[in-house]
Design a protein around this motif. Structure first.
Motif, PDB file in Angstrom:
ATOM      1  N   GLY A 195       0.672  -1.354  -0.043  1.00 37.87           N
ATOM      2  CA  GLY A 195       0.036   0.045  -0.050  1.00 37.87           C
ATOM      3  C   GLY A 195       0.648   1.305   0.017  1.00 37.87           C
ATOM      4  N   ASP A 196       0.101   2.480  -0.027  1.00 36.23           N
ATOM      5  CA  ASP A 196       0.707   3.736   0.030  1.00 36.23           C
ATOM      6  C   ASP A 196       1.043   4.065   1.275  1.00 36.23           C
ATOM      7  OD1 ASP A 196       0.803   3.678  -2.679  1.00 36.23           O
ATOM      8  OD2 ASP A 196      -1.144   4.671  -3.021  1.00 36.23           O
ATOM      9  N   PRO A 197       2.245   4.989   1.576  1.00 39.68           N
ATOM     10  CA  PRO A 197       2.529   5.391   2.800  1.00 39.68           C
ATOM     11  C   PRO A 197       1.484   6.422   3.364  1.00 39.68           C
ATOM     12  CG  PRO A 197       4.630   5.656   1.442  1.00 39.68           C
ATOM     13  CD  PRO A 197       3.319   5.291   0.394  1.00 39.68           C
ATOM     14  N   LEU A 198       1.159   6.430   4.674  1.00 40.99           N
ATOM     15  CA  LEU A 198       0.229   6.905   5.235  1.00 40.99           C
ATOM     16  C   LEU A 198       0.801   8.227   5.663  1.00 40.99           C
ATOM     17  CD1 LEU A 198      -1.337   4.255   7.439  1.00 40.99           C
ATOM     18  CD2 LEU A 198      -2.353   5.263   5.285  1.00 40.99           C
ATOM     19  N   PRO A 199       0.063   9.285   6.117  1.00 40.21           N
ATOM     20  CA  PRO A 199       0.639  10.727   6.491  1.00 40.21           C
ATOM     21  C   PRO A 199       1.884  10.552   7.555  1.00 40.21           C
ATOM     22  CG  PRO A 199      -1.761  10.733   6.161  1.00 40.21           C
ATOM     23  CD  PRO A 199      -1.592   9.165   5.939  1.00 40.21           C
ATOM     24  N   PHE A 200       1.482   9.898   8.584  1.00 40.11           N
ATOM     25  CA  PHE A 200       2.476   9.750   9.723  1.00 40.11           C
ATOM     26  C   PHE A 200       3.935   9.336   9.335  1.00 40.11           C
ATOM     27  CE2 PHE A 200       1.300   5.409  10.053  1.00 40.11           C
ATOM     28  CZ  PHE A 200       2.414   4.874  10.696  1.00 40.11           C
ATOM     29  N   ALA A 214      17.060   9.334   7.893  1.00 45.11           N
ATOM     30  CA  ALA A 214      16.202   9.207   6.571  1.00 45.11           C
ATOM     31  C   ALA A 214      16.043   7.780   5.719  1.00 45.11           C
ATOM     32  CB  ALA A 214      16.713  10.319   5.794  1.00 45.11           C
ATOM     33  N   GLU A 215      17.143   7.284   5.776  1.00 42.09           N
ATOM     34  CA  GLU A 215      17.306   6.045   5.197  1.00 42.09           C
ATOM     35  C   GLU A 215      16.202   4.922   5.896  1.00 42.09           C
ATOM     36  OE1 GLU A 215      18.016   2.712   2.590  1.00 42.09           O
ATOM     37  OE2 GLU A 215      18.438   5.189   2.350  1.00 42.09           O
ATOM     38  N   GLU A 216      16.263   4.992   7.188  1.00 44.76           N
ATOM     39  CA  GLU A 216      15.461   4.110   7.943  1.00 44.76           C
ATOM     40  C   GLU A 216      14.054   4.287   7.619  1.00 44.76           C
ATOM     41  OE1 GLU A 216      14.833   3.185  12.796  1.00 44.76           O
ATOM     42  OE2 GLU A 216      15.899   4.875  12.422  1.00 44.76           O
ATOM     43  N   TYR A 217      13.517   5.501   7.493  1.00 46.48           N
ATOM     44  CA  TYR A 217      12.247   5.511   7.122  1.00 46.48           C
ATOM     45  C   TYR A 217      11.986   5.968   5.505  1.00 46.48           C
ATOM     46  CZ  TYR A 217      11.671   6.040  12.167  1.00 46.48           C
ATOM     47  OH  TYR A 217      11.802   5.768  13.384  1.00 46.48           O
ATOM     48  N   ALA A 218      12.899   5.779   4.902  1.00 48.51           N
ATOM     49  CA  ALA A 218      12.808   6.050   3.436  1.00 48.51           C
ATOM     50  C   ALA A 218      11.443   5.336   2.817  1.00 48.51           C
ATOM     51  CB  ALA A 218      13.879   5.649   2.526  1.00 48.51           C
ATOM     52  N   GLN A 219      11.189   4.096   2.981  1.00 46.14           N
ATOM     53  CA  GLN A 219      10.112   3.472   2.605  1.00 46.14           C
ATOM     54  C   GLN A 219       8.707   3.460   3.469  1.00 46.14           C
ATOM     55  OE1 GLN A 219      10.787  -0.494   0.592  1.00 46.14           O
ATOM     56  NE2 GLN A 219      12.572  -0.384   1.663  1.00 46.14           N
ATOM     57  N   GLY A 220       8.828   4.079   4.703  1.00 40.49           N
ATOM     58  CA  GLY A 220       7.993   4.169   5.569  1.00 40.49           C
ATOM     59  C   GLY A 220       8.250   3.367   6.959  1.00 40.49           C
ATOM     60  N   VAL A 221       7.446   3.608   7.977  1.00 40.58           N
ATOM     61  CA  VAL A 221       7.786   3.037   9.333  1.00 40.58           C
ATOM     62  C   VAL A 221       7.564   1.561   9.481  1.00 40.58           C
ATOM     63  CG1 VAL A 221       6.742   3.328  11.660  1.00 40.58           C
ATOM     64  CG2 VAL A 221       6.874   5.263  10.287  1.00 40.58           C
ATOM     65  N   PRO A 222       8.739   1.095  10.058  1.00 41.66           N
ATOM     66  CA  PRO A 222       8.751  -0.336  10.075  1.00 41.66           C
ATOM     67  C   PRO A 222       8.710  -1.138  11.482  1.00 41.66           C
ATOM     68  CG  PRO A 222      11.071   0.493  10.226  1.00 41.66           C
ATOM     69  CD  PRO A 222      10.120   1.733   9.899  1.00 41.66           C
ATOM     70  N   TYR A 223       7.842  -0.415  12.291  1.00 45.09           N
ATOM     71  CA  TYR A 223       7.725  -0.675  13.873  1.00 45.09           C
ATOM     72  C   TYR A 223       6.495  -0.573  13.946  1.00 45.09           C
ATOM     73  CZ  TYR A 223      12.769   0.906  13.505  1.00 45.09           C
ATOM     74  OH  TYR A 223      14.118   0.922  13.299  1.00 45.09           O
ATOM     75  N   ALA A 224       6.053  -1.849  14.683  1.00 44.02           N
ATOM     76  CA  ALA A 224       4.891  -1.922  14.884  1.00 44.02           C
ATOM     77  C   ALA A 224       4.258  -0.941  16.064  1.00 44.02           C
ATOM     78  CB  ALA A 224       4.220  -3.400  15.402  1.00 44.02           C
ATOM     79  N   LEU A 225       4.833  -0.659  17.170  1.00 43.41           N
ATOM     80  CA  LEU A 225       4.747   0.020  18.191  1.00 43.41           C
ATOM     81  C   LEU A 225       4.663   1.604  17.662  1.00 43.41           C
ATOM     82  CD1 LEU A 225       6.709  -1.644  21.204  1.00 43.41           C
ATOM     83  CD2 LEU A 225       4.113  -1.810  20.860  1.00 43.41           C
TER      84      LEU A 225
END
Length: 267
Positions: A195-200, A214-225
């Motif tokens: 899916g597409d990245p959400l606003p947050f 910036a690289e860590e969140y380049a594709q999105g947020v990878p953490y469930a919490l």
């Protein structure tokens, strides 16, 4: 010795093994505990849970086919759904084996983001302000939390499934709206994001303090919490002011009540 003997009985046969007088005594103690059960403490180290809009409790109960709803403290509910027996094998009228699950649904919890300034374009706020979380390790594993989220969102507008599993170094978060997948992340999937990245998520990328972040969140947020914190409710200690009412213990079969699940729950 009496209290120890009663505990042994419940550990061996569930509350159904108690006499009527003892069962009523436990119910009275539970009613007392329910008057002062805050703050709510939800496990954040590991687990799996569904999140759904708090005012849709009756709809979720109907959609998931839950039965024997019993008011319960959060301490007992979490223990019942994550530490003690939460699944039983029974034979139906056709002598076929069925699995019956026990789940816990939290009180109503208000997202702390709901209090943020809605005019601030730099801050994402959840689509719903109050949520309930459904816990049940065996239920969410064997009935597939992703599928359950789709079913619930079809009737409730939105539902999420989250999973944190340090043992397998796995994290999952999944957002479903109106019965359809919107966005998700799974550590061991390929590709990891759907899916597409959400606003947050876009905010996390834009607010990165250095190239590594910036690289860590380049594709999105990878953490469930982190996703839960931004989309609904992050497990952990919940402030009393953000909690309303009590939680519920339920089973997935009309003929098997909570009394039959083994284990003396902490209240």
């Amino acid at each position: 010795m009496r209290s120890l003997a009663l505990k042994v009985l419940v550990d061996a046969g569930g509350a159904a093994a108690l006499g009527i007088a003892d069962r009523h005594a436990v119910e009275r103690l539970l009613r007392i505990k329910l008057k002062d059960q805050h703050p709510v403490k939800l496990p954040s180290e590991a687990g799996r849970w569904l999140a759904f809009p708090a005012d849709r409790l009756d709809t979720v109960v109907s959609t998931l086919g839950l039965h024997d709803l019993q008011a319960i403290t959060s301490t007992a509910g979490i223990a019942a759904a994550t530490e003690f027996t939460d699944a039983l094998k029974v034979e139906d009228a056709q002598a076929e084996t069925q699995t019956v699950y026990r789940v816990y649904i939290t009180p109503e919890i208000t997202s702390w983001r709901a209090a943020l300034d809605p005019e601030d374009d730099n801050v994402s706020t959840p689509r719903f302000t109050t949520w309930r979380l459904l816990w049940g390790n065996s239920y969410l594993d064997e009935r597939d939390g992703f599928t359950l989220a789709d079913r619930v969102s079809e009737r409730c507008g939105e539902a999420h499934f989250y999973l944190t599993d340090p043992y397998n170094s796995a994290e999952n978060w999944y957002v479903s709206r109106n019965g359809h997948p919107v966005r998700g992340f799974s550590t061991h999937a390929f590709p990891q994001f759907s899916g597409d990245p959400l606003p947050f998520e876009i905010e996390y990328r834009q607010d990165a303090v250095d190239e590594e972040e910036a690289e860590e969140y380049a594709q999105g947020v990878p953490y469930a919490l982190t996703a839960a914190d931004n989309l609904s409710i992050e497990p952990g200690s919940v402030l009393p002011r953000d909690t309303r009412g009590h939680g519920w213990l339920a089973t997935t079969h009309p003929d098997l009540s909570n009394l039959h699940f083994k284990g003396a729950l902490p209240l």
